[in-house]
Write a protein that holds these residues in place. Structure first.
Motif, short mmCIF file in Angstrom:
data_model
loop_
_atom_site.label_atom_id
_atom_site.label_comp_id
_atom_site.label_asym_id
_atom_site.label_seq_id
_atom_site.Cartn_x
_atom_site.Cartn_y
_atom_site.Cartn_z
N ASP A 103 37.61 -51.10 26.91
CA ASP A 103 37.85 -51.60 25.72
C ASP A 103 38.07 -53.04 26.10
N ALA A 104 39.28 -53.16 27.26
CA ALA A 104 39.02 -54.71 27.65
C ALA A 104 37.93 -56.08 27.97
N VAL A 105 37.45 -55.43 28.92
CA VAL A 105 35.21 -55.45 29.28
C VAL A 105 34.73 -55.54 27.95
N LEU A 106 34.35 -54.84 26.71
CA LEU A 106 33.82 -54.65 25.80
C LEU A 106 34.46 -56.52 24.74
N GLN A 107 35.52 -55.98 24.00
CA GLN A 107 36.01 -57.33 24.18
C GLN A 107 36.21 -58.44 24.66
N SER A 108 35.89 -58.98 25.72
CA SER A 108 35.94 -60.22 26.34
C SER A 108 34.35 -60.33 26.86
N LEU A 109 34.22 -59.70 27.26
CA LEU A 109 32.86 -59.94 27.84
C LEU A 109 30.87 -59.51 26.88
N LEU A 110 31.38 -57.93 27.23
CA LEU A 110 30.43 -57.58 26.33
C LEU A 110 30.12 -58.10 24.69
N LEU A 111 30.92 -57.36 24.28
CA LEU A 111 30.41 -58.66 22.50
C LEU A 111 30.18 -59.92 22.77
N PRO A 112 30.59 -61.08 23.01
CA PRO A 112 29.95 -61.80 23.39
C PRO A 112 28.15 -62.29 23.42
N SER A 113 28.48 -61.22 24.71
CA SER A 113 26.44 -61.76 25.32
C SER A 113 26.28 -60.39 24.10
N LEU A 114 26.16 -59.71 23.78
CA LEU A 114 25.10 -58.57 22.55
C LEU A 114 25.19 -59.49 21.41
N ALA A 115 26.06 -60.19 20.97
CA ALA A 115 25.85 -61.34 19.65
C ALA A 115 25.14 -61.43 20.15
N GLU A 116 25.13 -61.99 21.57
CA GLU A 116 23.59 -63.90 21.47
C GLU A 116 22.58 -62.94 22.04
N LEU A 117 22.48 -61.43 22.09
CA LEU A 117 21.02 -61.30 22.71
C LEU A 117 20.77 -60.41 22.29
N MET A 118 21.33 -58.97 21.08
CA MET A 118 20.66 -58.61 19.85
C MET A 118 19.39 -58.87 19.04
N ARG A 286 27.07 -63.29 33.95
CA ARG A 286 27.06 -63.61 34.75
C ARG A 286 28.17 -65.11 34.24
N ALA A 287 26.88 -65.18 33.32
CA ALA A 287 27.98 -66.65 33.14
C ALA A 287 28.97 -67.25 32.32
N ARG A 288 29.38 -66.01 31.81
CA ARG A 288 30.68 -65.83 31.77
C ARG A 288 31.96 -65.14 32.84
N LEU A 289 31.42 -64.96 33.12
CA LEU A 289 31.57 -64.51 34.04
C LEU A 289 32.23 -65.45 35.34
N GLU A 290 31.29 -66.47 35.91
CA GLU A 290 31.26 -67.21 36.55
C GLU A 290 32.05 -68.10 36.33
N PRO A 291 32.49 -68.93 35.45
CA PRO A 291 33.32 -70.08 35.82
C PRO A 291 34.90 -69.86 35.73
N LEU A 292 34.93 -68.77 35.07
CA LEU A 292 36.51 -68.19 34.99
C LEU A 292 36.63 -68.07 37.69
#
Length: 296
Positions: A103-118, A286-292
């Motif tokens: 759930d945590a990865v979905l909300q914070s990382l995957l959903l924003p990436s899918l919104a950009e990709l799909m 990676r772009a969402r993780l690397e700055p962190l």
């Protein structure tokens, strides 16, 4: 001879499953109510099974109707994919890919990436399931897993996307008390379903006498309690940043850094849909993780 179900039959059942009333089904099918009523009765007689039960809530589908509706939805998706393929050419990516993550990865990382990709892949269908284990991928219930793990299973293949750090975080009202005496504030932590979680191991070593006031069955639930102001907790930096009003109260916790992996089964690597998602999600995540990571 057994009755041969037609596409019109599937469309009829799907319309009534979605509409739950003859009137709404008739509107979807562009026919009158009496036509829907007669067609359903005729189909039930031909199949020899009841498809719907009439109740105060409307026409409730039986298991048989649900099964037909699922096939009808797949047929809809296949027709839509064919239409897009004709419009965009043979290189269109289509099909259904099943993704699992926490759930945590979905909300914070995957959903924003899918919104950009799909939006770039209108013929691609995703089924997203949340789970804390690799079991669903091993059982072939999923095609791709996005997991925080320093030891992913050897039978899976994939890419390490980076490393996530854990920090203590909470609302500003907890800051002063936490800095003066960490055990004086309410702590929120994973429950016994995650005994080996990196934050649990760290807490037992750093604060062996500390007893959390709140225990949760998922890190997503831990984050929600922190966001509500109930106490402090160790969360990944990317989770903390996604919670409005929540601040980081410590530096990165030693020994808690955890790798983020994008994984699949070896037999899925040849699927264009899976490989495309792998290639497209990799830079976005990676772009969402690397700055962190750099901040820590």
């Amino acid at each position: 001879m057994q009755y041969q179900i037609s596409h019109a039959d599937l469309s009829l059942v799907l319309a009534l499953v979605r509409g739950r009333s003859l009137a709404r089904a008739a509107e979807q099918l562009h026919v009158d109510v009496s036509t829907v009523f007669r067609s359903i009765r005729r189909l039930e007689t031909s199949l020899g099974v009841a498809l719907f039960e009439k109740s105060r809530r409307g026409y409730m589908p039986t298991q048989s109707a649900q099964a037909l509706a699922e096939q009808a939805e797949r047929a809809e998706q296949a027709l839509e994919a064919a239409r897009i393929a004709l419009e965009q050419g043979q290189q269109v990516i289509s099909g259904t890919v099943r993704i699992t993550c926490t759930d945590a990865v979905l909300q914070s990382l995957l959903l924003p990436s899918l919104a950009e990709l799909m939006p770039a892949y209108p013929a691609l269908t995703l089924e997203v399931a949340t789970s804390n284990t690799f079991a669903s991928l091993s059982r072939r219930d999923a095609d791709i897993a996005l997991r925080l793990s320093n030891a992913p299973p050897e039978h899976l293949v994939g890419r390490q996307l980076g490393s996530a750090a854990y920090v203590i975080c909470g609302r500003d009202e907890h800051r002063e008390r936490f800095l003066q005496a960490p055990a004086s504030v309410p702590w929120i932590a994973p429950d016994d379903s995650m005994p080996d979680h990196a934050t649990v191991v760290w807490r037992r070593q750093a604060h062996p006498s500390l007893v959390p006031r709140y225990r949760c069955s998922s890190m997503s639930a831990v984050a929600k309690l922190v966001h509500a102001g109930l106490g402090v907790a160790a969360l990944t930096d990317f989770m903390a940043r996604s919670l409005p009003g929540v601040e980081r109260l410590s530096e990165a916790l030693p020994g808690c850094n955890t790798e983020l992996w994008l994984l699949t089964r070896p037999d899925c690597r040849a699927l264009r849909s899976v490989q495309t998602l792998f290639d497209e999600l990799t830079p976005l995540l990676r772009a969402r993780l690397e700055p962190l990571v750099r901040d820590n």
